[in-house]
Design an enzyme around this catalytic site. Structure first.
Site, PDB file in Angstrom:
ATOM      1  N   LYS A 198       0.594   4.205  -2.851  1.00  0.00           N
ATOM      2  CA  LYS A 198       0.347   5.128  -2.739  1.00  0.00           C
ATOM      3  C   LYS A 198       1.729   6.488  -3.219  1.00  0.00           C
ATOM      4  CE  LYS A 198      -3.655   4.798  -1.547  1.00  0.00           C
ATOM      5  NZ  LYS A 198      -4.985   5.316  -2.423  1.00  0.00           N
ATOM      6  N   TYR A 218       0.795  -1.100   0.088  1.00  0.00           N
ATOM      7  CA  TYR A 218      -0.138  -0.131   0.265  1.00  0.00           C
ATOM      8  C   TYR A 218       0.482   1.293   0.094  1.00  0.00           C
ATOM      9  CZ  TYR A 218      -3.842   3.514   1.548  1.00  0.00           C
ATOM     10  OH  TYR A 218      -4.966   3.882   1.867  1.00  0.00           O
TER      11      TYR A 218
END
Length: 313
Positions: A178, A174
């Site tokens: 991002k 993640y």
């Protein structure tokens, strides 16, 4: 008095629930016609009755409030389905003006336990999903600009995360996705500026179905109070970045939650060392860098963990 987004059309991905839903509702409230995208088909409610797809439920909510909305249930991580999403907005509303990329999933695991499938799934949905829609929207705006012989109206709002800024230990997939989205955003901002298009990224903190475990230990709202982690704290910033008022805001990264917006500064060079001759040797680097890092806190890295302490007031 005209609404800020009146006459403009928007796509919001991952808008069937949570943050995306709040963003789609806000854009519609500000006057935009909205394509509500969420990857999901009709299901069954608690009584076993057929229920509409989440995207259609939000689109119906917008229409019931007097707005204009279209549901799209395609997967933005699929290149061709992302093409169809952009095409649907252009065909329905005549053009696309605003793209809000929000769709995402979580597959949290420590780096030593994460499977290849868990890594691939998160990168696929978040990073490739952002690229797919941005690619087709950018082509649309470039084509319109060439036909018009000048700048057009275009706004991209991408969704990054504090997990990238702070280096979330249990979210390597993640955090990487991002971080990649920030790089995609700044590159896109520079590439599309001449066409009249801006691209910005936000790091929202919101309590949604996807993040309920992440924020399980955070303070709950008191009686009659708005949850500091409610998606409604984030949606107005998205509305602003999508508006004509934000024409000079481009290539920026902002943290937003709980009645607070923080503008994140770009990285700065902390120190610079030059080789005595044409190239460094190992020994020279040891002499220069080891003392430098000996004076730095042992746990200080490129990650900006202090953003996690930001709050209103």
């Amino acid at each position: 008095m005209a609404l800020p987004l009146e006459g403009l059309s928007a796509i919001v991905t991952g808008a069937g629930r949570g943050l995306g839903r709040a963003e789609a509702l806000e854009l519609a409230r500000l006057g935009a016609s909205v394509v509500v995208n969420d990857f999901g088909q009709p299901g069954r409610d608690g009584s076993g009755e057929a229920s509409a797809a989440p995207a259609e439920e939000v689109a119906a909510e917008i229409r019931a409030a007097g707005g204009t909305a279209l549901a799209h249930t395609g997967d933005v991580a699929d290149h061709q389905q992302a093409r169809e999403l952009v095409r649907s907005a252009v065909e329905e509303f005549g053009k696309l003006d605003i793209l809000v990329n929000n769709a995402g999933i979580l597959r949290d695991r420590m780096i030593f336990s994460m499977t290849e499938a868990e890594w691939d799934a998160v990168i696929h949905v978040h990073l490739k999903g952002h690229f797919n829609t941005t690619h087709f929207a950018a082509a649309h705006w470039r084509g319109r600009s060439k036909a018009a012989g000048g700048a057009v109206y275009g706004r991209i709002v991408n969704t990054s995360s504090e997990a990238f800024l702070a280096g979330s230990a249990g979210q390597p997939n993640y955090a990487a996705a991002k971080g990649g989205i920030v790089g995609l955003t700044t590159s896109t901002a520079l590439a599309l500026a001449k066409y009249g298009v801006t691209a910005n990224a936000i790091c929202p903190r919101a309590r949604t179905r996807m993040t309920e475990d992440v924020f399980a230990g955070f303070e709950e709202p008191g009686e009659g109070q708005l949850d500091p982690l409610a998606p409604e704290h984030v949606a107005p910033l998205v509305g602003y970045l999508a508006s004509p008022a934000a024409a000079r805001v481009n290539g920026q990264l902002m943290v937003v939650h709980g009645g607070m917006v923080a503008i994140v500064e770009r990285p700065k060079v902390a120190a610079k060392f030059d080789a005595a001759k044409e190239a460094f040797t190992y020994g020279e680097l040891d002499e220069l860098l080891s003392p430098y890092y000996a004076e730095r806190p042992a746990n200080e890295t490129f990650a900006a963990a202090e953003v996690l302490g930001l709050k209103r007031g």
